[in-house]
Structures are given as structure tokens and as C-alpha cells.
Design a protein around this motif. Structure first.
Motif, PDB file in Angstrom:
ATOM      1  N   ASP A 293     -16.291 -26.323  13.100  1.00 16.05           N
ATOM      2  CA  ASP A 293     -15.332 -25.365  12.536  1.00 16.05           C
ATOM      3  C   ASP A 293     -14.725 -24.561  13.691  1.00 16.05           C
ATOM      4  N   PRO A 294     -13.398 -24.583  13.856  1.00 18.53           N
ATOM      5  CA  PRO A 294     -12.781 -23.865  14.987  1.00 18.53           C
ATOM      6  C   PRO A 294     -13.122 -22.373  14.986  1.00 18.53           C
ATOM      7  N   ALA A 295     -13.479 -21.823  13.825  1.00 19.26           N
ATOM      8  CA  ALA A 295     -13.812 -20.396  13.738  1.00 19.26           C
ATOM      9  C   ALA A 295     -15.113 -20.062  14.460  1.00 19.26           C
ATOM     10  N   VAL A 296     -15.954 -21.085  14.697  1.00 19.19           N
ATOM     11  CA  VAL A 296     -17.201 -20.855  15.443  1.00 19.19           C
ATOM     12  C   VAL A 296     -16.885 -20.275  16.829  1.00 19.19           C
ATOM     13  N   LEU A 297     -15.717 -20.652  17.353  1.00 16.23           N
ATOM     14  CA  LEU A 297     -15.366 -20.221  18.717  1.00 16.23           C
ATOM     15  C   LEU A 297     -15.042 -18.730  18.831  1.00 16.23           C
ATOM     16  N   PHE A 298     -15.054 -18.009  17.715  1.00 14.88           N
ATOM     17  CA  PHE A 298     -14.895 -16.546  17.784  1.00 14.88           C
ATOM     18  C   PHE A 298     -16.244 -15.853  17.954  1.00 14.88           C
ATOM     19  N   SER A 299     -17.328 -16.635  17.911  1.00 19.89           N
ATOM     20  CA  SER A 299     -18.673 -16.055  17.869  1.00 19.89           C
ATOM     21  C   SER A 299     -19.265 -15.866  19.260  1.00 19.89           C
ATOM     22  N   PRO A 300     -20.383 -15.128  19.332  1.00 20.54           N
ATOM     23  CA  PRO A 300     -21.086 -14.993  20.613  1.00 20.54           C
ATOM     24  C   PRO A 300     -21.618 -16.345  21.113  1.00 20.54           C
ATOM     25  N   VAL A 301     -21.871 -16.397  22.421  1.00 25.99           N
ATOM     26  CA  VAL A 301     -22.331 -17.614  23.098  1.00 25.99           C
ATOM     27  C   VAL A 301     -23.437 -18.355  22.345  1.00 25.99           C
ATOM     28  N   GLU A 302     -24.485 -17.602  21.924  1.00 22.64           N
ATOM     29  CA  GLU A 302     -25.641 -18.268  21.296  1.00 22.64           C
ATOM     30  C   GLU A 302     -25.208 -19.008  20.039  1.00 22.64           C
ATOM     31  N   VAL A 303     -24.277 -18.423  19.310  1.00 16.77           N
ATOM     32  CA  VAL A 303     -23.822 -19.048  18.061  1.00 16.77           C
ATOM     33  C   VAL A 303     -23.017 -20.313  18.375  1.00 16.77           C
ATOM     34  N   VAL A 304     -22.144 -20.224  19.366  1.00 14.56           N
ATOM     35  CA  VAL A 304     -21.349 -21.400  19.755  1.00 14.56           C
ATOM     36  C   VAL A 304     -22.297 -22.540  20.128  1.00 14.56           C
ATOM     37  N   GLU A 305     -23.325 -22.213  20.927  1.00 11.55           N
ATOM     38  CA  GLU A 305     -24.262 -23.262  21.361  1.00 11.55           C
ATOM     39  C   GLU A 305     -25.073 -23.804  20.195  1.00 11.55           C
TER      40      GLU A 305
END
Ligand code: CP3
Length: 362
Positions: A293-305
Motif C-alpha cells: 500500500d503506497p500509504a505505508v510510505l508515510f509511516s515511521p521507518v519500523e513500519v515501512v520495514e
């Protein structure tokens, strides 16, 4: 023939073994990058970028200079084809794409003709050649076009639409007219993709952004049938290499088996499907591309990973996966997060490939 230094994307699309999962992102060149905005203002407009092969090359390469991406995608737009048909594409600030002369009258539809890519789309073909030279065999170049139905949505509506009232009225009341538009579009897309392949595109992708807005039966009749026709007409080999074709229908979950059966090498997934389930359904026939989900890229590093690793784990062991987003990257994405994502795919995916994968999978 130039051999690719990094052909991981091509091998993954052909479901051959790779050392890690290749990654690229839809709309990887775009407004979230400050250097893109700078080049765009020098060019004067988005269309100024698309229509000048030098600028198109410059912005295609920008994300590759920042991130370890495994592919470049031609900088252009799906709407250059209807523009070349004479519909007059323009972008009104903040309103997205529009056509000066949308298809309204029956005679306009009957007059529609597929443009000659070597003439009316010369700037696209020249950009492909110039980008290939600039890439110098580092990573493959993906060419693309819109699906006949998605192009028709803009051509008939005259721009973006929330209810597709005009095109759906045509679909139910005058299907013959819509079929005519779709036939011309399918011919135009096939010609344009083949010209891109001849100019050096090493894989191609068809974007069916609005196919998912159709009813179950209408999707097959008005979108999938034309995607199949295009795939059947594509050059699948060029300069001694296989040229894989990817089909992406946004909202494709209902039709995975049908899409996998039209002869494409890869199927693009939006984020509404679980990639592991999609693999169980069609992974023995096609490679899968997606689907964070492209919206994941608004999240903090740990969430993106964490979310990136979840997709790798859900796809599981072995080849046939190209990591991507489930749709285009947002203009509000912090570029640092794209680096986190790309590096995470490269760091976390080798354990799903090679000897590790064979022993773990058994
Ligand atoms: O992926 C890439 O980096 C390659 C370039 C690319 C663009 N558009 C550049 C672009 C690709 C593959 C496309 C495809 C495209 N264009 C689609 C299908 C994919 C999708 O996103 O669903 C569609 C529907 C279009 C039509 C289009 N072009 C729209 C709806 C818009 C407005 C979008 C917006 O966010 O405002 C565009 C403009 C566009 N195409 C931009 C870019 C980088 C932004 C233009 C700008 O700089 O102002």
C-alpha cells in the motif's frame, strides 16, 4: 546486443531463479522528488517533460541515482496515445488530465485512427532510445501504455471521473461504439508498445487503472478481451532477449485466473489482495508484481520495514516476485522512506532465494 549488468527484474518476470527480489516503484520518477520538480519547472510543464526526450531521460534517471532500483521506467504518460489521436491533452493545475476534444459524437468515434508511433509519438520512441543509451546496460528499461478501456475512460469522460457516467452509459446503451473505440485503442497500444520494444524497452507493462470499476461480465468483455489482443500482438523477443509483458488491473482480485490466462508473463497486484493467496491461485503460471500500500510510505521507518517484510514473507520462497507498490507513489512521500523500502527488500529478500530457499522450502 548489450548484456544487462543487472537482469534480476527480467529473470523474476520469467520466473527464473534470482539471488534476491528485484524492486521498482510505479511513478518512481515524480513530484515527491525535489529534483523532479526542478526539472519540471525548467521544462515549463509535465507535458513539456514528456515531449522532450532529453528531459524525459533526465527525470527517468533521477530515482536511480538516489535508490538501488532494479529497473527504470520510461518517463511518459498513458494519455500521450489519445493526445496523438488528436484529442488535445492538457493538465489543468490541480485537476489532473483533461482533453480539449473528448469523444462525444458518433462521427468523431468513427473517425478515430491509431497514430503511427514513428511519427505522432516520435518523442516517446526517441526517449526510449536516449534512456537506453544513458542506462548503458545497468538495469532494464520498462516501456508502458494504458489499457484500451482505461484510455477510453479519459477519452469519453474528457478527464478524471468519480462515477464514469458517460462511458458506462455508452457501454450499456451503445456497446458497438465503445467496442469501436477499444479496437482502435488496442491497435494503437500494440503499435506503440512494439515501437518501444524495437527502440529498446526490455519489458513492457499495461496499466489498466479503471478496469476494476467494471461489473464482472463487463470487465471480461470491455477490458480483458482487449488486453489479451494486445498481448497476442506484442513482439516477445528483441535483440536475442525475451521481452516480458506485465498486466496491471487495479482492483483485479476477482479476475486473477482470467488475467493469468491471457498470455502475459507478470500480473501486477494492487494492495487489496494478499500476495501469498494470489501466488497460490496463479503463481504457477505468471510472476507477481506488487503490492505494498503506497500509504505505508508515510509511516515511521519500523513500519515501512515491517510491512515490506510481511509482503516478502507472504509471497514466500522462490522466484517469480517483483516487489512494487500496489499503485503509484504519492507526491507526499518522504524520499528517505523510499530508500528504506528499497534497501529493506534487498536486505531481507535473499533468504527467500537460492540454496536457502531450496532447503527452507522443502
Ligand atoms: O511510473 C513512472 O515513473 C513512469 C511515468 C508515468 C506517469 N504516468 C507520469 C506522470 C506512468 C507509468 C504514468 C501512467 C498513468 N498516467 C496512469 C496509469 C497508472 C496510474 O497511476 O493509475 C494514468 C491513469 C495516467 C494519467 C495521469 N497522468 C493522471 C491521472 C495524472 C495526474 C496524477 C496526479 O497525481 O496528479 C497524470 C500526471 C502524471 N503522470 C504525473 C506523473 C509524474 C504528475 C504530473 C506532474 O508532474 O504534475
Amino acid at each position: 546486443m548489450t548484456r544487462l549488468k543487472n537482469d534480476t527484474l527480467i529473470r523474476a518476470l520469467l520466473r527464473q531463479p534470482t539471488e534476491y527480489t528485484p524492486v521498482w516503484l510505479m511513478r518512481q520518477a515524480g513530484r515527491y522528488l525535489p529534483e523532479y520538480n526542478q526539472t519540471r519547472s525548467r521544462a515549463g510543464s509535465f507535458l513539456g517533460l514528456c515531449k522532450n526526450p532529453g528531459y524525459a531521460t533526465e527525470v527517468t534517471l533521477q530515482p536511480l541515482a538516489r535508490f538501488e532500483l532494479d529497473a527504470a521506467i520510461l518517463f511518459s504518460d498513458i494519455l500521450t496515445i489519445p493526445d496523438a489521436m488528436g484529442l488535445g491533452l492538457y493538465f489543468a493545475e490541480g485537476e489532473g488530465p483533461k482533453f480539449e476534444r473528448p469523444l462525444r459524437e458518433e462521427w468523431e468515434i468513427r473517425d478515430l485512427a491509431a497514430p503511427d508511433p514513428g511519427v505522432e509519438l516520435r518523442y516517446v520512441i526517441d526517449a526510449v532510445g536516449e534512456i537506453r543509451r544513458a542506462l548503458a546496460g545497468s538495469v532494464p528499461l520498462i516501456g508502458f501504455a494504458g489499457s484500451p478501456y482505461t484510455l477510453a475512460c479519459y477519452m469519453v469522460e474528457g478527464g478524471a471521473s468519480d462515477d464514469f457516467r458517460t462511458i458506462k452509459t455508452m457501454l450499456y446503451a451503445r456497446p458497438d461504439l465503445l467496442h469501436h473505440i477499444l479496437e482502435v485503442n488496442a491497435r494503437a497500444v500494440t503499435l506503440c508498445l512494439n515501437a518501444q520494444i524495437e527502440a529498446g524497452a526490455q519489458a513492457v507493462m499495461i496499466f489498466d487503472t479503471w478496469g476494476g470499476s467494471l461489473s464482472h461480465a463487463a470487465y471480461r468483455e470491455f477490458s480483458l478481451a482487449y488486453l489479451q489482443r494486445i498481448i497476442a500482438g506484442l513482439k516477445r523477443e528483441h535483440a536475442g532477449a525475451r521481452v516480458p509483458a506485465i498486466v496491471f488491473t487495479k482492483g483485479c482480485g476477482n479476475w486473477l485466473e482470467d488475467i493469468a490466462a491471457i498470455g502475459c508473463d507478470g500480473v501486477g497486484l494492487d494492495w487489496s489482495v494478499d500476495i501469498g493467496e494470489a501466488r497460490a491461485r496463479i503463481g504457477n503460471r505468471v510472476a507477481l508484481q506488487g503490492n505494498l500500500d503506497p500509504a505505508v510510505l508515510f509511516s515511521p521507518v519500523e513500519v515501512v520495514e515491517r510491512e515490506t517484510e510481511k509482503i516478502l514473507a507472504s509471497f514466500g520462497y522462490g522466484g517469480g516476485h517483483v516487489f512494487n507498490l500496489g499503485h503509484g507513489i504519492s507526491q507526499f512521500t518522504p524520499p528517505e522512506n523510499v530508500k528504506i523500502l528499497v534497501d529493506c527488500v534487498h536486505r531481507a529478500s535473499p533468504r527467500y532465494h537460492g540454496n536457502n530457499a531450496n532447503t527452507r522450502a522443502s
